[in-house]
Design an enzyme around this catalytic site. Structure first.
Site, PDB file in Angstrom:
ATOM      1  N   SER A 106       0.827  -1.212   0.000  1.00  0.00           N
ATOM      2  CA  SER A 106       0.000   0.000   0.000  1.00  0.00           C
ATOM      3  C   SER A 106       0.862   1.264   0.000  1.00  0.00           C
ATOM      4  CB  SER A 106      -0.891   0.024   1.238  1.00  0.00           C
ATOM      5  OG  SER A 106      -1.650  -1.152   1.340  1.00  0.00           O
TER       6      SER A 106
HETATM    7  N1  SAH Z   1      -0.499  -4.986   4.135  1.00  0.00           N
HETATM    8  C1  SAH Z   1       0.085  -5.285   2.850  1.00  0.00           C
HETATM    9  C2  SAH Z   1      -0.849  -4.984   1.711  1.00  0.00           C
HETATM   10  C3  SAH Z   1      -0.861  -6.111   0.743  1.00  0.00           C
HETATM   11  S1  SAH Z   1      -2.112  -6.038  -0.511  1.00  0.00           S
HETATM   12  C4  SAH Z   1       1.438  -4.601   2.704  1.00  0.00           C
HETATM   13  O1  SAH Z   1       1.753  -3.700   3.491  1.00  0.00           O
HETATM   14  O2  SAH Z   1       2.197  -4.971   1.804  1.00  0.00           O
HETATM   15  C5  SAH Z   1      -3.394  -7.047   0.219  1.00  0.00           C
HETATM   16  C6  SAH Z   1      -3.075  -8.499   0.473  1.00  0.00           C
HETATM   17  O3  SAH Z   1      -4.282  -9.143   0.903  1.00  0.00           O
HETATM   18  C7  SAH Z   1      -2.602  -9.290  -0.752  1.00  0.00           C
HETATM   19  O4  SAH Z   1      -1.340  -9.834  -0.483  1.00  0.00           O
HETATM   20  C8  SAH Z   1      -3.672 -10.386  -0.922  1.00  0.00           C
HETATM   21  O5  SAH Z   1      -3.155 -11.631  -1.368  1.00  0.00           O
HETATM   22  C9  SAH Z   1      -4.243 -10.495   0.496  1.00  0.00           C
HETATM   23  N2  SAH Z   1      -5.610 -11.072   0.580  1.00  0.00           N
HETATM   24  C10 SAH Z   1      -6.647 -10.906  -0.281  1.00  0.00           C
HETATM   25  N3  SAH Z   1      -7.759 -11.585   0.133  1.00  0.00           N
HETATM   26  C11 SAH Z   1      -7.407 -12.194   1.307  1.00  0.00           C
HETATM   27  C12 SAH Z   1      -8.111 -13.057   2.227  1.00  0.00           C
HETATM   28  N4  SAH Z   1      -9.377 -13.410   2.017  1.00  0.00           N
HETATM   29  N5  SAH Z   1      -7.448 -13.505   3.329  1.00  0.00           N
HETATM   30  C13 SAH Z   1      -6.138 -13.145   3.552  1.00  0.00           C
HETATM   31  N6  SAH Z   1      -5.418 -12.342   2.712  1.00  0.00           N
HETATM   32  C14 SAH Z   1      -6.039 -11.869   1.599  1.00  0.00           C
END
Ligand code: SAH
Length: 208
Positions: free
Chosen positions: A53
């Site tokens: 993000s």
């Molecule tokens: N907090 C992260 C943001 C990553 S983007 C950072 O700082 O890098 C969001 C993430 O949510 C992705 O890696 C995606 O694979 C994950 N995601 C999507 N749906 C999900 C679910 N149902 N359960 C767990 N993770 C999920």
């Protein structure tokens, strides 16, 4: 980066100190220039078609959590681990869930090598994880966009707890903060706090 975050209304001093201390490049592909890494409005691509993000979004979501040291936090969407590490730096006890096995393995190893004690889980956390169902958290932070407020996840929040979650279909998401006053959904207080733009929350584990 921290100066620009302050200009945009981020005031939580422990959050700003954590963001000042933690190099974002540890969590990003290592070919990027500093000007890109520390642009507060730039999301960066990581593995599996996911993104780390924007720093402003990390700061905004974290500030909304109103964290105190020692609180338990469930993060949905571990991704790169940057947000996880910020929460750890702020003294939270962090549990984080990722559905992409490639990211789960890589980030779990990275966080351990940096001596963060966050507990990492592989799975779909749309409705909470079966192995965590008897536990309730002080705070829940969702870093992917949910189509609607997931009631199963709300069950994992303590009474009096806050969940910060982007809700809505892609292109029409709003950042929401939910205060759980009791078990029944009628008692939940939902604040809509502005537009958001996150990768979607998907169902099921992805084992490759
Ligand atoms: N907090 C992260 C943001 C990553 S983007 C950072 O700082 O890098 C969001 C993430 O949510 C992705 O890696 C995606 O694979 C994950 N995601 C999507 N749906 C999900 C679910 N149902 N359960 C767990 N993770 C999920």
């Amino acid at each position: 980066m921290v100066t620009r975050l302050k200009e945009r209304g981020i005031t939580d001093t422990r959050l700003l100190a954590a963001m000042q201390k933690l190099p974002r490049q540890w969590f990003c592909p290592d070919t990027l220039l500093d000007t890109l890494l520390y642009d507060i409005d730039r999301a960066i691509a990581i593995d599996c078609g996911q993104t780390i993000s924007k720093p402003y979004t990390v700061a905004w979501q974290t500030q909304l959590l109103e964290l105190a040291p020692g609180m338990t936090v469930l993060e949905v969407g571990t991704g790169s681990g940057y947000q996880t590490a910020i929460l750890c730096e702020m003294g939270a006890r962090v549990y984080t869930v990722e559905r992409q096995s490639v990211l789960f393995r890589k980030t779990k190893a990275l966080l351990a090598s940096l001596h963060y004690t966050a507990r990492c889980f592989l799975g779909d956390c749309f409705n909470g994880l079966p192995e965590m169902k008897d536990f309730q958290y002080d705070r829940i932070l969702v870093t992917c966009g949910a189509p609607m407020l997931p009631e199963g996840l709300m069950k994992m929040l303590k009474t009096g707890g806050l969940m910060v979650i982007p809700v809505g279909e892609e292109g029409n998401q709003k950042m929401c903060r939910v205060l759980k006053n009791g078990e029944s959904p009628e008692t939940w207080q939902i604040e809509e706090l502005g537009d958001a733009n996150f990768v979607p929350m998907l169902e099921g584990k992805n084992f490759e």
